[in-house]
Design an enzyme around this catalytic site. Sequence first.
Site, PDB file in Angstrom:
ATOM      1  N   GLU A  59       0.815  -1.222   0.000  1.00  0.00           N
ATOM      2  CA  GLU A  59       0.000   0.000   0.000  1.00  0.00           C
ATOM      3  C   GLU A  59       0.847   1.269   0.000  1.00  0.00           C
ATOM      4  OE1 GLU A  59      -2.550  -3.311   1.045  1.00  0.00           O
ATOM      5  OE2 GLU A  59      -0.609  -2.650   1.863  1.00  0.00           O
ATOM      6  N   HIS A 128     -10.580  -6.057   8.549  1.00  0.00           N
ATOM      7  CA  HIS A 128     -11.461  -5.922   7.396  1.00  0.00           C
ATOM      8  C   HIS A 128     -12.734  -5.130   7.708  1.00  0.00           C
ATOM      9  CE1 HIS A 128      -8.862  -9.190   6.103  1.00  0.00           C
ATOM     10  NE2 HIS A 128      -9.357  -9.114   4.883  1.00  0.00           N
TER      11      HIS A 128
END
Length: 323
Positions: A59, A128
């Site tokens: 990322e 998540h």
Amino acid sequence: MKMSMVKALNSGLRNAMENDPRVLVMGEDVGRLGGVFRVTEGLQKDFGDGRVMDTPLAESGIVGTAVGMTFRGLRPVIEIQFDGFVYPAYDQIVSQVARLHFRSAGKVRMPVVIRIPFGGGIGAVEHHSDSPEAQFAMTAGLKVVSCSNPHDAYWMIQQAIASDDPVVFMEPKRRYWEAGEVDTEVATSTLWSSQIVRPGSDATVIAYGPMVKTCLDSAAAAASEGIELEVIDLRALSPLDLGPVVESVRRTGRAIVVHEAARTLGLGAEIAARVTEECFYSLEAPVQRVTGYDLPYPPSRAEGEFLPSLDRILDAVDRVRAY
């Protein structure tokens, strides 16, 4: 036409790419797979792997690469696969993306859109189901928005891509598959404005993203008992458009802020403070907050106890009406 939020986002991205060849999409599995939630499905086939790029699982590298792309005149749209995966990129976002325009005295623009599926309610594993929006909303130089329905998703993603400022685009993942009417000809409003989505007179309920539908359901339940709640969808979290909120609270005299993120130092705290400052002489009761709890997101079987629910919102309504 009627479409899901996933389809609305996909159509909005497609329109932006067709209208501006500088727009490109990049992220983990956004190409051949079409993204974990299929938001980018079919885009690589139609636009090629030079404009829809599968990236490594890195990322920080994805965001850093996007920063370099803006120096070459491109307008990258990044997908962070899940909310909890954004933290490795946090340094790049707050140290580079948010600051370069200011640091360069306006000479450098950062037209980067960082898409983040956020929030819980899908029975996912750890990392998540986070709600990190406040961490970006308090960072000077970043714009933060969140859609709550397919119509807004369709228009807001295009408006975000057209912006010359960096936009963190928060997508409520548990609303991805809910369908709604989308007017593809006329946008309801600008990217930075809040909206009254249900008028009422007894209390003002303020929410954004995944909680808007929950608040609308709560308003429908309250209406069956003769209580009319006004529901406002903030849409933009930074900058906040509190004009409609202040006007509403001055009429109703009561305010409730709802979000999934933790209570302490969440956006609800800022909104409650601002509403109190602006509406002090109109308030009939203290501003109430209905939020997630100050602990890490729980295992999926316990998330129903963690997330703000219809009952918790109606409890807050009872509290403000008790004064």
